[in-house]
Design an enzyme around this catalytic site. Structure first.
Site, PDB file in Angstrom:
ATOM      1  N   ASP A   1     -17.990  -7.479 -24.923  1.00 25.33           N
ATOM      2  CA  ASP A   1     -17.625  -9.187 -25.207  1.00 25.33           C
ATOM      3  C   ASP A   1     -16.070  -9.244 -25.193  1.00 25.33           C
ATOM      4  O   ASP A   1     -15.348  -8.372 -25.919  1.00 25.33           O
ATOM      5  CB  ASP A   1     -18.337  -9.173 -26.535  1.00 25.33           C
ATOM      6  CG  ASP A   1     -18.253 -10.795 -26.663  1.00 25.33           C
ATOM      7  OD1 ASP A   1     -17.096 -11.415 -26.982  1.00 25.33           O
ATOM      8  OD2 ASP A   1     -19.460 -11.325 -26.671  1.00 25.33           O
TER       9      ASP A   1
ATOM     10  N   ASP B   1       0.928  -1.218  -0.035  1.00 24.86           N
ATOM     11  CA  ASP B   1       0.003  -0.046   0.069  1.00 24.86           C
ATOM     12  C   ASP B   1       0.872   1.290  -0.025  1.00 24.86           C
ATOM     13  O   ASP B   1       1.742   1.397   0.926  1.00 24.86           O
ATOM     14  CB  ASP B   1      -0.994   0.016   1.337  1.00 24.86           C
ATOM     15  CG  ASP B   1      -1.947   1.023   1.373  1.00 24.86           C
ATOM     16  OD1 ASP B   1      -2.017   1.655   0.108  1.00 24.86           O
ATOM     17  OD2 ASP B   1      -2.350   1.438   2.297  1.00 24.86           O
TER      18      ASP B   1
END
Length: 969
Positions: A682, A431
């Site tokens: 798609d 982080d």
């Protein structure tokens, strides 16, 4: 990312969007331009000398055929004086003048001096069995002696190889089993001194094919590779053993005599042991020969396939040989010229694939590293530096750690760290928006189940809790007692400890206690050095995603909290003996990535094209699985607009950069235009023709721009669908999260306060490739790793002001290298052979001059009662040390006593005196005064024993029972 730190500027963070975690998922030597020496030229001198033998023999009284020229190699590039030779006319005519004869004698003496020997002429040679011929053809007209054949067989100039006082063997003869081969130019000199024998063409000739095959190829730096050193060791041992075996052949009469019963035992032992030693030597020779051929085949396999020896080079040969080869290059056959032309054509011909615009991969496929597009094979060395376990070049003072995870399956990326002594593994999320390093510890009742077990602080020998009184190390609140177990046997509830509380933007929170211990990045097999860190967090409470996530803790790499509490990277940056630069980089791919501390990875960057142009949405972009040839042809792609783009850091609370806006095909995001939202497409649709790249601009003085491609802000979902990684965080500040980091190498330069971005081909690491931790039962199945073998190095934090010990060596993963294992195996074999030899020598019994003795019983025992007077007399004889269990006299006398006892049972009035070896019929009473007297019934039932009966085979009058001395000699 820490909560409550939002401002007007944007900052970089590894925090993801609101999506929660779902189910987890030989340096090639330079080739010479001159033709290789032909074997025909080497044997030409031999054939010519053999053809002139009748002429030389006819004029033996006046002269002899000249020896070949001897070049003394004293150093690289030094030309020495050559011995004078006879002219070609004198050789062809077969006659020489007195001056020529004198030159010939001088030539031989000069050649002998080059060889380090003492030349003896024909009149001084006498009947010596060793030849002193220095020519290639064996001009003495005498068959080769045993010493010359021994040299030809062994290949090593050993003192054991010569029976005479002369040290120069015959290098080559017609009856030699091995024909001479051309000695390679630039190779070390042969064994006889520092000289070599040359042929008529001036090329040095080697007496052995084995010496040529075993000649190693040296490194240009002068350091031989380990495999070459091993080959030299095998050659030396084999040569020594060959010499010993042939030395045994020189003395067949002494070592091959049959056992003679009239010889002394020591001579028989020497004869038997010598034969056993010969058999062991032959077996050892066979073993070492097999090992040598096995090791040499792998070392010289590529050399055997090449028609030109790889170490033939004019630059590496002596000056005399180099100039001679250059002068006589025109006399080489036409076939060699054609071969040379073909080889030069092959070197000048472009590589296959370059003609079609393709390049080959320069990194191994198993390393997980793909060569950057835009780089050609000619731009990169074919033989690169050694690589580490991650497939990247080894660099000093640079630490690397694998990153695991993905945007879809985990919504974060994590790495492994090793904490404590012995080390325990913990998985922590990387982080850039926070500065805390923390994970759950054993005893936490409000923590979830993670990949690795919770850390047991009581097992660490280097850990200690941080007390609230230590103001230089405690920057948080104080606890009044927790249920956690203590370090070093004590409980934390006994004293007030330093405590931390951390919340994150997605709603998760953690709480725990600080402790100090040693921490190392990555797995054990990477051998990154551990450092002392005084701000390691131990969870006592977890909420929300921290409970359900697979990774155990958090690893914040932002700026220090409050500019006082340093992060783990700050501690590493504070010591120059660990890292050179205060820089780290993060490279994230679809699955996994790489964290580099102390620099970045240039080999992963994507090189820019030769010409830059404006962005085009039709341009192709490198995606996973795309060939290098397709990537190289992208000369108009904005993906290659810049190799590295830097922007300044405007705040040190987090990595805040001046983001001015995002533009998509001329439309600026955030100006009322609808964003993409959670659009689904798609998987078979061409993304490059539907979703355009996003141009990210930074508001610094350089107006830096970075392109954000659909492969970065779109991530794959189940069912063949994709989702975008853009979301409204409901605050005024923007966050460049994981989707922006993807397929980029992000550089954080802490020295110059800037952040860099560069397109890169980041490696991928999956969870099933994760090695097991130090404990064999930890983590998923994978390759086992070894724990630390020595205590880790204690490195104080910068605020301590203490010195740092330098040149600290880390424990190796393997105790021995493969080369050392070969040597150890050879030593074990030699030790076994020596042990077998010693056993065989000790098992040979020395024969005795007397008759055979009766074999000892399997379990000898005293044939009388324990407290009887016979036992006392028997023990008295043994007490003097004259008789022992293994003594033949003791065995013989015990056997006779048993036979007497079987014939006539032992009674109280008959005793056996061991010292005098006789029976007596009365008790002297001087051994055991408290012996029990047999009863009257026993005396009546026991028959009397008479030693003077003529029928008794063991009568006291038999003198043969007393003839053997106690020593058995």
């Amino acid at each position: 990312m820490e909560a409550g730190a939002m401002g007007g500027s944007s900052f970089l963070s590894f925090s993801s969007g609101p999506s929660a975690e779902t189910s987890p998922s030989s340096l090639s030597p330079p080739t010479s331009s001159s033709p290789s020496p032909s074997p025909q030229l080497v044997s030409d001198s031999v054939e010519s000398l053999h053809a002139k033998r009748p002429l030389a023999q006819s004029s033996r009284s006046s002269s002899r055929t000249a020896a070949s020229t001897c070049f003394c190699w004293q150093g690289e590039g030094q030309e020495n004086e050559a011995a004078p030779t006879i002219s070609q006319e004198e050789r062809r005519g077969g006659s020489m003048t007195a001056a020529s004869a004198g030159h010939l004698e001088t030539a031989r003496e000069e050649a002998a001096r080059c060889l380090g020997c003492s030349y003896t002429g024909e009149e001084r040679r006498g009947a010596s069995s060793a030849t002193s011929v220095l020519s290639l053809g064996g001009e003495r007209g005498r068959p080769p002696s045993r010493s010359s054949s021994l040299w030809t067989f062994s290949g090593l100039l050993s003192p054991l190889a010569f029976r005479s006082r002369r040290c120069c063997p015959q290098f080559s003869s017609s009856s030699s089993p091995l024909s001479p081969l051309p000695h390679p130019r630039g190779a070390p000199a042969s064994a006889c001194g520092s000289a070599v024998i040359t042929d008529r063409a001036g090329r040095p000739a080697s007496p052995l094919s084995f010496s040529r095959l075993a000649s190693p190829v040296s490194d240009p730096s002068g350091v031989c590779p380990p495999r070459v050193v091993a080959a030299r060791v095998w050659r030396l041992l084999s040569s020594v053993l060959f010499s010993l075996v042939n030395c045994a052949r020189l003395f067949p009469r002494r070592l091959s005599r049959r056992p003679d019963p009239l010889r002394k035992p020591r001579a028989q032992v020497w004869s038997a042991s010598s034969r056993s030693l010969q058999a062991l030597l032959l077996a050892t020779v066979a073993l070492f020969a097999a090992c040598s051929s096995l090791h040499g085949s792998s070392l010289l396999g590529a050399q055997a396939a090449s028609p030109t020896p790889p170490f033939l080079s004019l630059s590496s040969s002596p000056r005399s040989l180099a100039s001679d080869s250059a002068k006589k290059g025109s006399n080489a056959p036409e076939q060699s010229r054609e071969q040379r032309g073909e080889r030069e054509g092959e070197r000048q011909r472009p590589d296959k694939g370059e003609e079609n615009g393709e390049t080959e991969e320069t990194f191994p496929a198993a390393s997980g590293v793909v060569p950057a597009p835009g780089l050609k094979v000619a731009d990169l060395p074919r033989t690169g530096p050694p690589v580490d376990l991650l497939g990247l070049p080894i660099r000093k003072k640079v630490f690397r750690a694998r990153l695991y995870g993905s945007m879809f399956s985990y919504a974060y990326y994590f790495l492994d760290i090793l904490v404590g002594t012995p080390p325990q593994r913990a998985s922590v999320i990387l982080d850039t928006g926070s500065s805390l390093l923390a994970f759950p510890c054993a005893g936490c009742s409000e923590c979830g189940q993670h990949l690795d077990p919770a850390m047991d602080t009581s097992r660490s020998a280097t850990g200690e809790w941080i007390d609230c009184k230590e103001q230089e190390r405690c920057f948080g609140s104080c606890s009044g007692g927790t249920p956690l177990g203590g370090l070093g046997g004590g409980g934390v509830s006994s004293m007030r400890r330093c405590m931390y509380t951390q919340t994150y933007s997605e709603g998760s929170a953690i709480r725990g206690i600080y402790f100090s211990d040693v921490v190392a990045l990555g797995e054990v097999e990477q051998k990154n050095p551990p450092v002392r860190y005084d701000f390691v967090g131990c969870h006592t409470q977890e909420t929300n995603l921290f409970v359900t996530q697979k990774a155990a803790g958090i690893f914040g790499i932002s700026f220090p909290k409050g500019h006082r509490q340093p992060t783990l990277l700050d501690v590493m940056f504070g010591h120059t003996n660990l890292v050179d630069k205060k820089m780290f980089s993060v490279c994230i791919s679809e699955d996994g990535g790489l964290l580099t501390v102390g620099g970045y990875e240039p080999t992963l960057l994507v090189a820019p094209p030769e010409s830059e142009s404006t962005p085009a949405t039709e341009a192709l972009r490198p995606v996973a699985g795309e060939s290098a040839s397709r990537r190289i042809s992208e000369k108009t792609s904005p993906h290659h607009a810049a190799l590295l783009t830097w922007t300044s850091i405007i705040s040190h609370s987090t990595y805040r950069v001046p983001l001015s806006g995002m533009e998509v095909e001329g439309l600026v995001l955030g100006s009322g235009v609808d964003d993409f939202g959670n659009t689904m497409v798609d998987s078979g649709t061409d993304l490059s023709s539907i979703f355009p790249p996003i141009k990210v601009s930074f508001g610094d003085e350089k107006n830096s721009q970075v392109w954000w491609w659909p492969e970065g802000y779109l991530y794959r979902r189940t069912g063949g669908y994709f989702c975008d990684g853009l979301d409204d965080n409901k605050v005024s500040a923007s966050v460049l999260g994981l989707s922006f980091f993807k397929n980029k190498q992000v550089l954080f330069d802490r020295e110059q306060d800037r952040v860099g971005f560069a397109a890169a081909k980041c490696p991928s690491f999956f969870l099933d490739q994760r090695p097991r931790g130090p404990d064999s039962g930890d983590g998923p199945k994978g390759r086992p790793t070894a724990p630390f073998t020595v205590p880790p190095l204690r490195v104080p934090v910068p605020m301590d002001g203490g010195g740092v010990p330098g040149d600290a060596k880390q424990p190796e993963g393997l105790p021995l290298s493969p080369q050392q294992l070969w040597v150890a195996a050879a030593l074990v074999v030699v030790a076994i052979l020596i042990a077998v030899t010693v056993i065989l020598l000790h098992t040979i019994k020395r024969p005795s001059r007397s008759s055979a003795v009766v074999p000892a019983p399997s379990a000898p025992r005293l044939p009388f009662a324990q407290n009887s007077k016979s036992a006392g007399r028997f023990a008295r004889g043994l007490g003097h040390g004259a008789l022992g269990v293994g003594n033949p006299v003791y065995v013989q006398r015990t056997q006779r006593y048993r036979e007497v006892q079987e014939a006539q049972p032992h009674t109280a009035d008959a005793y056996y005196d061991v010292e005098e070896d006789r029976f007596t019929g009365e008790d002297d009473g001087d051994f055991f005064g408290d012996d029990s007297v047999p009863s009257a019934e026993e005396q009546e039932t026991a028959p009397s024993l008479s030693l003077r009966e003529e029928s008794s085979p063991f009568s006291a009058s038999q003198s043969t029972l007393l003839d053997l001395p106690l020593g058995g000699e």
